[in-house]
Design a protein around this motif. Structure first.
Motif, short mmCIF file in Angstrom:
data_model
loop_
_atom_site.label_atom_id
_atom_site.label_comp_id
_atom_site.label_asym_id
_atom_site.label_seq_id
_atom_site.Cartn_x
_atom_site.Cartn_y
_atom_site.Cartn_z
N ASP A 198 0.81 -1.22 0.00
CA ASP A 198 0.00 0.00 0.00
C ASP A 198 0.84 1.27 0.00
N SER A 199 1.44 1.61 1.15
CA SER A 199 1.93 2.98 1.29
C SER A 199 3.17 3.31 0.45
N SER A 200 3.97 2.31 0.05
CA SER A 200 5.19 2.65 -0.70
C SER A 200 4.90 2.93 -2.17
N VAL A 201 3.73 2.54 -2.63
CA VAL A 201 3.39 2.72 -4.05
C VAL A 201 2.26 3.75 -4.15
N GLY A 202 2.40 4.69 -5.05
CA GLY A 202 1.30 5.63 -5.27
C GLY A 202 1.60 7.06 -4.88
N GLY A 203 2.70 7.28 -4.15
CA GLY A 203 3.18 8.64 -3.96
C GLY A 203 2.52 9.46 -2.87
N LYS A 204 1.69 8.83 -2.00
CA LYS A 204 1.14 9.63 -0.90
C LYS A 204 2.18 9.68 0.22
N THR A 205 2.58 10.88 0.59
CA THR A 205 3.55 11.03 1.69
C THR A 205 2.95 12.02 2.68
N ALA A 206 3.25 11.87 3.94
CA ALA A 206 2.62 12.76 4.92
C ALA A 206 3.22 12.61 6.31
N ALA A 210 2.41 15.53 0.76
CA ALA A 210 2.52 15.86 -0.66
C ALA A 210 2.37 14.58 -1.47
N PHE A 211 1.91 14.74 -2.70
CA PHE A 211 2.01 13.63 -3.64
C PHE A 211 3.44 13.65 -4.16
N ASN A 212 4.16 12.60 -3.93
CA ASN A 212 5.56 12.55 -4.35
C ASN A 212 5.91 11.11 -4.71
N GLN A 213 5.91 10.84 -6.00
CA GLN A 213 6.17 9.45 -6.43
C GLN A 213 7.65 9.12 -6.21
N PRO A 214 7.93 7.91 -5.74
CA PRO A 214 9.35 7.52 -5.58
C PRO A 214 9.98 7.27 -6.96
N SER A 215 11.31 7.14 -6.97
CA SER A 215 12.00 6.83 -8.23
C SER A 215 12.11 5.33 -8.43
N LEU A 216 11.95 4.58 -7.34
CA LEU A 216 12.07 3.12 -7.40
C LEU A 216 11.52 2.57 -6.09
N VAL A 217 10.91 1.38 -6.16
CA VAL A 217 10.46 0.68 -4.94
C VAL A 217 11.06 -0.72 -4.99
N ASN A 259 -4.91 5.46 -12.91
CA ASN A 259 -6.17 6.08 -13.36
C ASN A 259 -6.49 7.36 -12.60
N ASP A 260 -5.98 7.49 -11.39
CA ASP A 260 -6.37 8.63 -10.55
C ASP A 260 -5.25 8.95 -9.56
N GLU A 261 -4.13 9.43 -10.12
CA GLU A 261 -2.94 9.65 -9.29
C GLU A 261 -3.22 10.60 -8.11
N PHE A 262 -4.03 11.63 -8.35
CA PHE A 262 -4.18 12.66 -7.32
C PHE A 262 -5.46 12.52 -6.49
N ASP A 263 -6.02 11.33 -6.47
CA ASP A 263 -7.08 10.98 -5.52
C ASP A 263 -8.33 11.85 -5.65
N GLU A 321 -11.55 7.56 -8.63
CA GLU A 321 -11.45 6.11 -8.47
C GLU A 321 -10.54 5.68 -7.32
N ARG A 322 -9.49 6.45 -7.05
CA ARG A 322 -8.53 6.05 -6.01
C ARG A 322 -9.22 5.87 -4.66
N MET A 323 -10.37 6.53 -4.52
CA MET A 323 -11.11 6.41 -3.24
C MET A 323 -11.52 4.97 -2.95
N ILE A 324 -11.59 4.10 -3.96
CA ILE A 324 -11.99 2.71 -3.67
C ILE A 324 -10.98 2.03 -2.76
N LEU A 325 -9.75 2.56 -2.73
CA LEU A 325 -8.73 1.99 -1.83
C LEU A 325 -9.11 2.24 -0.37
N ASN A 326 -10.12 3.09 -0.17
CA ASN A 326 -10.53 3.40 1.21
C ASN A 326 -11.65 2.49 1.71
#
Ligand code: GLY
Length: 347
Positions: free
Chosen positions: A136-144, A156-163, A229-233, A236-241
């Protein structure tokens, strides 16, 4: 080794490999010419894997420094955030260097946010070592980070360079931390993939490691699809909730102490399914959740939980969105007023 390419505004690869942590230096070298690497970890993960990561990075020509903070959600705060920024500055990290988050969700979230903020952005790599962080948390760029007003309110939304996900690291997890991640895996099955759900329900907490690579791969692939499909929530990304509206309320009611995120999500999924979907589905979900020693409900009266639901940061001007699965693999987003949600949950 398996890999998944995430095609977001900044595309990146997720490597899934048993023992992959031993080769992290090689993988990180392949994406950067950087001379310095700053590792951020916690005191538990640092002891287990800090040396391995340092050795692999140094072998691949990185000049490394490492910052360690106490394990736990209480560290995901402004004070630790400030300490990480000071550490990056003292380590003379420049915009062409690399920051590495080594650990679970707390480490990934706070380090990703520090990487977004320091010098207005330095590339970062996630090496998640818990199941929850890998799927979940390492993929998708949500940091907080958390502030007094609530969890994850600044970020911030901040995608990693590699996981880099190494499922061998999951073998050192306590049963409780493993269950914490399994709640999210069950969620992915419920919202998108009946076969994944069947695989999870055919196992239990004692034998799930036999199929862990498949679980990790499938969950990340679902997350990839949703996030692409919905990088910035915004939709659709809400279905993850799914399970998270009540889940966050349960975590909040317990003051984020002795009640894990996974416990909240598990109970939240079961409660909403029991209230709003068929009995048959609710019973099947509860049986699966119990196999991972997670709660299927709560004794806390709904009237005490509802104020925490309406505090959820995803609420928009008097409305909130909740997710319902009427069949396994199919999630729907429902937007209602807080009043309507209360009536549904109390009914
Ligand atoms: N953990 C939920 C999300 O990434 O949107």
């Amino acid at each position: 080794m398996k890999s998944i390419n995430v095609k977001t505004s900044r595309p990146y690869e997720v490597i899934i490999e048993r023992g992959g942590i031993n080769k992290c230096g090689e993988y990180i070298r392949s994406i950067t010419k950087s001379g310095r690497a700053a590792i951020v970890t916690d005191d538990i993960v640092g002891k287990l894997y800090g040396r391995t990561v340092l050795d692999s990075l140094e072998k691949n020509g990185f000049d490394c420094s490492m910052f360690t903070f106490p394990n736990g959600e209480q560290s995901k705060c402004l004070a630790t955030f400030g300490e990480i920024l000071d550490f990056l500055c003292e380590s003379e990290i420049t915009r062409s260097d690399i920051i590495i988050a080594l650990g679970g969700g707390v480490v990934g979230d706070i380090t990703g946010f520090a990487a977004a903020s320091y010098l207005r952005g330095v590339d970062f790599v996630q090496i998640p070592t818990t199941l929850l962080a890998q799927i979940d948390s390492s993929v998708g760029g949500k940091t907080a980070i958390d502030i007094k007003g609530g969890k994850n309110l600044v970020g911030a939304f901040n995608q990693p360079s590699l996981v880099i996900c190494d499922s061998d690291t999951l073998k050192t997890l306590t049963p409780e931390i493993l269950s914490d991640g399994m709640a999210e895996a069950i969620k992915y099955g419920m919202i998108r993939d009946e076969k994944l759900f069947e695989l999870i329900e055919a196992h239990n907490r004692d034998n799930i490691h036999e199929v862990m690579d498949e679980i990790v791969y499938t969950c990340i692939d679902i997350k990839r699809d949703v996030v692409e499909n919905d990088e910035f929530d915004r939709g659709e990304r809400m279905i993850l909730n799914f399970g998270h509206t009540i889940g966050h309320a349960l975590e909040g009611w317990h003051h984020y102490t002795d009640y894990t995120h996974g416990m909240g999500v598990a109970a939240g999924m079961c409660i909403i399914t029991e209230k709003l979907a068929s009995n048959e589905l609710a019973e099947r979900l509860k049986k699966c959740v119990k196999q991972y020693c997670l709660p299927v409900g709560t004794d806390i009266p709904m009237s005490e939980l509802l104020p925490y639901c309406s505090k959820d940061k995803k609420r928009e001007s008097g409305n909130l969105s909740y997710i319902i699965c009427n069949t396994i693999g199919n999630a729907e987003i429902k937007k209602v007023t807080v009043g309507e949600f209360s009536r549904l949950m109390e009914g």
